[in-house]
Design a protein around this motif. Sequence first.
Motif, PDB file in Angstrom:
ATOM      1  N   TYR A 160      -2.455  12.283  -8.973  1.00 31.40           N
ATOM      2  CA  TYR A 160      -3.635  12.514  -8.142  1.00 31.40           C
ATOM      3  C   TYR A 160      -4.927  12.334  -8.947  1.00 31.40           C
ATOM      4  CZ  TYR A 160      -3.523  17.078 -10.433  1.00 31.40           C
ATOM      5  OH  TYR A 160      -3.512  18.083 -11.378  1.00 31.40           O
ATOM      6  N   THR A 161      -4.841  12.496 -10.241  1.00 29.35           N
ATOM      7  CA  THR A 161      -5.994  12.311 -11.128  1.00 29.35           C
ATOM      8  C   THR A 161      -6.253  10.849 -11.445  1.00 29.35           C
ATOM      9  OG1 THR A 161      -4.555  12.510 -13.033  1.00 29.35           O
ATOM     10  CG2 THR A 161      -5.600  14.542 -12.233  1.00 29.35           C
ATOM     11  N   GLY A 162      -5.264   9.994 -11.190  1.00 26.83           N
ATOM     12  CA  GLY A 162      -5.350   8.588 -11.574  1.00 26.83           C
ATOM     13  C   GLY A 162      -4.618   8.270 -12.865  1.00 26.83           C
ATOM     14  N   SER A 163      -4.125   9.275 -13.544  1.00 26.05           N
ATOM     15  CA  SER A 163      -3.368   9.022 -14.760  1.00 26.05           C
ATOM     16  C   SER A 163      -1.986   8.476 -14.400  1.00 26.05           C
ATOM     17  CB  SER A 163      -3.241  10.295 -15.586  1.00 26.05           C
ATOM     18  OG  SER A 163      -2.507  11.284 -14.879  1.00 26.05           O
ATOM     19  N   THR A 164      -1.400   7.749 -15.345  1.00 25.35           N
ATOM     20  CA  THR A 164      -0.111   7.110 -15.093  1.00 25.35           C
ATOM     21  C   THR A 164       0.913   7.511 -16.146  1.00 25.35           C
ATOM     22  OG1 THR A 164      -0.842   5.154 -16.318  1.00 25.35           O
ATOM     23  CG2 THR A 164      -1.077   5.101 -13.922  1.00 25.35           C
ATOM     24  N   TYR A 165       2.170   7.409 -15.748  1.00 25.01           N
ATOM     25  CA  TYR A 165       3.276   7.674 -16.667  1.00 25.01           C
ATOM     26  C   TYR A 165       4.435   6.802 -16.249  1.00 25.01           C
ATOM     27  CZ  TYR A 165       6.680  10.198 -19.477  1.00 25.01           C
ATOM     28  OH  TYR A 165       7.633  10.526 -20.384  1.00 25.01           O
ATOM     29  N   TYR A 166       5.041   6.124 -17.247  1.00 31.37           N
ATOM     30  CA  TYR A 166       6.074   5.155 -16.936  1.00 31.37           C
ATOM     31  C   TYR A 166       7.393   5.502 -17.621  1.00 31.37           C
ATOM     32  CZ  TYR A 166       1.849   2.487 -15.810  1.00 31.37           C
ATOM     33  OH  TYR A 166       0.637   2.080 -15.297  1.00 31.37           O
ATOM     34  N   SER A 167       8.472   5.016 -17.014  1.00 31.95           N
ATOM     35  CA  SER A 167       9.774   5.126 -17.656  1.00 31.95           C
ATOM     36  C   SER A 167       9.733   4.368 -18.977  1.00 31.95           C
ATOM     37  CB  SER A 167      10.838   4.523 -16.749  1.00 31.95           C
ATOM     38  OG  SER A 167      12.039   4.352 -17.449  1.00 31.95           O
ATOM     39  N   PRO A 168      10.218   4.976 -20.048  1.00 30.56           N
ATOM     40  CA  PRO A 168      10.188   4.282 -21.355  1.00 30.56           C
ATOM     41  C   PRO A 168      10.905   2.936 -21.326  1.00 30.56           C
ATOM     42  CG  PRO A 168      10.648   6.607 -21.657  1.00 30.56           C
ATOM     43  CD  PRO A 168      10.682   6.364 -20.181  1.00 30.56           C
ATOM     44  N   SER A 169      11.953   2.835 -20.516  1.00 34.69           N
ATOM     45  CA  SER A 169      12.719   1.590 -20.504  1.00 34.69           C
ATOM     46  C   SER A 169      11.976   0.446 -19.811  1.00 34.69           C
ATOM     47  CB  SER A 169      14.060   1.822 -19.804  1.00 34.69           C
ATOM     48  OG  SER A 169      13.856   2.149 -18.434  1.00 34.69           O
ATOM     49  N   LEU A 170      10.965   0.761 -19.006  1.00 31.98           N
ATOM     50  CA  LEU A 170      10.230  -0.270 -18.268  1.00 31.98           C
ATOM     51  C   LEU A 170       8.749  -0.301 -18.628  1.00 31.98           C
ATOM     52  CD1 LEU A 170      11.844   0.349 -14.759  1.00 31.98           C
ATOM     53  CD2 LEU A 170      12.217  -1.644 -16.226  1.00 31.98           C
ATOM     54  N   LYS A 171       8.337   0.573 -19.507  1.00 33.54           N
ATOM     55  CA  LYS A 171       6.914   0.776 -19.785  1.00 33.54           C
ATOM     56  C   LYS A 171       6.197  -0.507 -20.198  1.00 33.54           C
ATOM     57  CE  LYS A 171       3.812   3.570 -22.645  1.00 33.54           C
ATOM     58  NZ  LYS A 171       3.721   4.642 -23.670  1.00 33.54           N
ATOM     59  N   SER A 172       6.866  -1.335 -21.000  1.00 28.63           N
ATOM     60  CA  SER A 172       6.192  -2.525 -21.534  1.00 28.63           C
ATOM     61  C   SER A 172       5.896  -3.558 -20.446  1.00 28.63           C
ATOM     62  CB  SER A 172       7.052  -3.165 -22.625  1.00 28.63           C
ATOM     63  OG  SER A 172       8.275  -3.624 -22.081  1.00 28.63           O
ATOM     64  N   ARG A 173       6.558  -3.428 -19.273  1.00 32.44           N
ATOM     65  CA  ARG A 173       6.382  -4.430 -18.216  1.00 32.44           C
ATOM     66  C   ARG A 173       5.732  -3.854 -16.957  1.00 32.44           C
ATOM     67  NH1 ARG A 173      10.745  -6.884 -15.844  1.00 32.44           N
ATOM     68  NH2 ARG A 173      12.270  -5.237 -16.280  1.00 32.44           N
ATOM     69  N   THR A 174       5.397  -2.568 -16.977  1.00 33.47           N
ATOM     70  CA  THR A 174       4.974  -1.884 -15.752  1.00 33.47           C
ATOM     71  C   THR A 174       3.500  -1.507 -15.771  1.00 33.47           C
ATOM     72  OG1 THR A 174       7.190  -0.928 -15.558  1.00 33.47           O
ATOM     73  CG2 THR A 174       5.458   0.074 -14.237  1.00 33.47           C
ATOM     74  N   SER A 175       2.893  -1.657 -14.598  1.00 28.73           N
ATOM     75  CA  SER A 175       1.534  -1.155 -14.393  1.00 28.73           C
ATOM     76  C   SER A 175       1.438  -0.619 -12.965  1.00 28.73           C
ATOM     77  CB  SER A 175       0.509  -2.267 -14.594  1.00 28.73           C
ATOM     78  OG  SER A 175      -0.800  -1.786 -14.315  1.00 28.73           O
ATOM     79  N   ILE A 176       0.954   0.600 -12.836  1.00 23.68           N
ATOM     80  CA  ILE A 176       0.719   1.194 -11.520  1.00 23.68           C
ATOM     81  C   ILE A 176      -0.757   1.522 -11.403  1.00 23.68           C
ATOM     82  CG2 ILE A 176       1.267   3.093  -9.942  1.00 23.68           C
ATOM     83  CD1 ILE A 176       3.999   3.312 -11.317  1.00 23.68           C
ATOM     84  N   SER A 177      -1.355   1.093 -10.313  1.00 24.47           N
ATOM     85  CA  SER A 177      -2.780   1.323 -10.084  1.00 24.47           C
ATOM     86  C   SER A 177      -2.982   1.810  -8.652  1.00 24.47           C
ATOM     87  CB  SER A 177      -3.571   0.037 -10.335  1.00 24.47           C
ATOM     88  OG  SER A 177      -3.110  -0.988  -9.462  1.00 24.47           O
ATOM     89  N   ARG A 178      -4.218   2.148  -8.317  1.00 29.88           N
ATOM     90  CA  ARG A 178      -4.470   2.640  -6.962  1.00 29.88           C
ATOM     91  C   ARG A 178      -5.813   2.161  -6.451  1.00 29.88           C
ATOM     92  NH1 ARG A 178      -5.849   9.156  -7.723  1.00 29.88           N
ATOM     93  NH2 ARG A 178      -7.798   8.866  -8.895  1.00 29.88           N
ATOM     94  N   ASP A 179      -5.935   2.166  -5.124  1.00 31.46           N
ATOM     95  CA  ASP A 179      -7.189   1.883  -4.451  1.00 31.46           C
ATOM     96  C   ASP A 179      -7.433   3.069  -3.523  1.00 31.46           C
ATOM     97  OD1 ASP A 179      -9.251   1.056  -2.777  1.00 31.46           O
ATOM     98  OD2 ASP A 179      -8.586  -1.026  -2.747  1.00 31.46           O
ATOM     99  N   THR A 180      -8.281   3.970  -3.946  1.00 34.54           N
ATOM    100  CA  THR A 180      -8.485   5.194  -3.169  1.00 34.54           C
ATOM    101  C   THR A 180      -9.186   4.914  -1.846  1.00 34.54           C
ATOM    102  OG1 THR A 180     -10.508   5.651  -4.390  1.00 34.54           O
ATOM    103  CG2 THR A 180      -8.483   6.684  -5.194  1.00 34.54           C
ATOM    104  N   SER A 181      -9.969   3.841  -1.785  1.00 36.03           N
ATOM    105  CA  SER A 181     -10.663   3.518  -0.541  1.00 36.03           C
ATOM    106  C   SER A 181      -9.688   3.079   0.556  1.00 36.03           C
ATOM    107  CB  SER A 181     -11.717   2.439  -0.776  1.00 36.03           C
ATOM    108  OG  SER A 181     -11.110   1.200  -1.094  1.00 36.03           O
ATOM    109  N   LYS A 182      -8.551   2.535   0.116  1.00 35.31           N
ATOM    110  CA  LYS A 182      -7.530   2.091   1.080  1.00 35.31           C
ATOM    111  C   LYS A 182      -6.350   3.065   1.141  1.00 35.31           C
ATOM    112  CE  LYS A 182      -8.520  -2.838   0.497  1.00 35.31           C
ATOM    113  NZ  LYS A 182      -7.950  -4.159   0.100  1.00 35.31           N
ATOM    114  N   ASN A 183      -6.381   4.077   0.281  1.00 33.39           N
ATOM    115  CA  ASN A 183      -5.273   5.033   0.190  1.00 33.39           C
ATOM    116  C   ASN A 183      -3.959   4.317  -0.101  1.00 33.39           C
ATOM    117  OD1 ASN A 183      -5.079   7.881   0.127  1.00 33.39           O
ATOM    118  ND2 ASN A 183      -3.982   7.894   2.072  1.00 33.39           N
ATOM    119  N   GLN A 184      -4.004   3.452  -1.098  1.00 32.72           N
ATOM    120  CA  GLN A 184      -2.847   2.662  -1.503  1.00 32.72           C
ATOM    121  C   GLN A 184      -2.629   2.782  -3.009  1.00 32.72           C
ATOM    122  OE1 GLN A 184      -4.150  -1.266  -0.286  1.00 32.72           O
ATOM    123  NE2 GLN A 184      -3.090  -1.140   1.687  1.00 32.72           N
TER     124      GLN A 184
END
Length: 122
Positions: free
Chosen positions: A55-79
């Motif tokens: 909810y703060t915008g911080s991210t945390y990834y599985s160590p096994s996929l971290k090098s290939r993963t990115s999660i982001s958000r668009d709060t204006s679209k609630n996505q």
Amino acid sequence: QVQLQESGPGLVKPSQTLSLTCTVSGGSITTNYYYWSWIRQPPGKGLEWIGYIAYTGSTYYSPSLKSRTSISRDTSKNQFTLQLSSVTPEDTAVYYCARGGYSGSYLYFGSWGQGTQVTVSS
């Protein structure tokens, strides 16, 4: 009641980047103490947690996929969006988005999208 809906291409070529979006209704992705996850299930295998955006915008990834993963958000679209780079056929799976939280140190998932099939193939 919160609802989550995944969207994105069903077919991705090897070495490309998989991109999926989760659209949330009935609740804000910035509401305190909720964590918005991506989870996948390859054919014939169990569920695999990929990562979350908090909810703060911080991210945390599985160590096994971290090098290939990115999660982001668009709060204006609630996505929120998953990007998984350099995909191989082993990334073929049903991908789910989910809302959850922490109970102590345990991350639980209370609401899920219906899931979307992604196939990696040339």
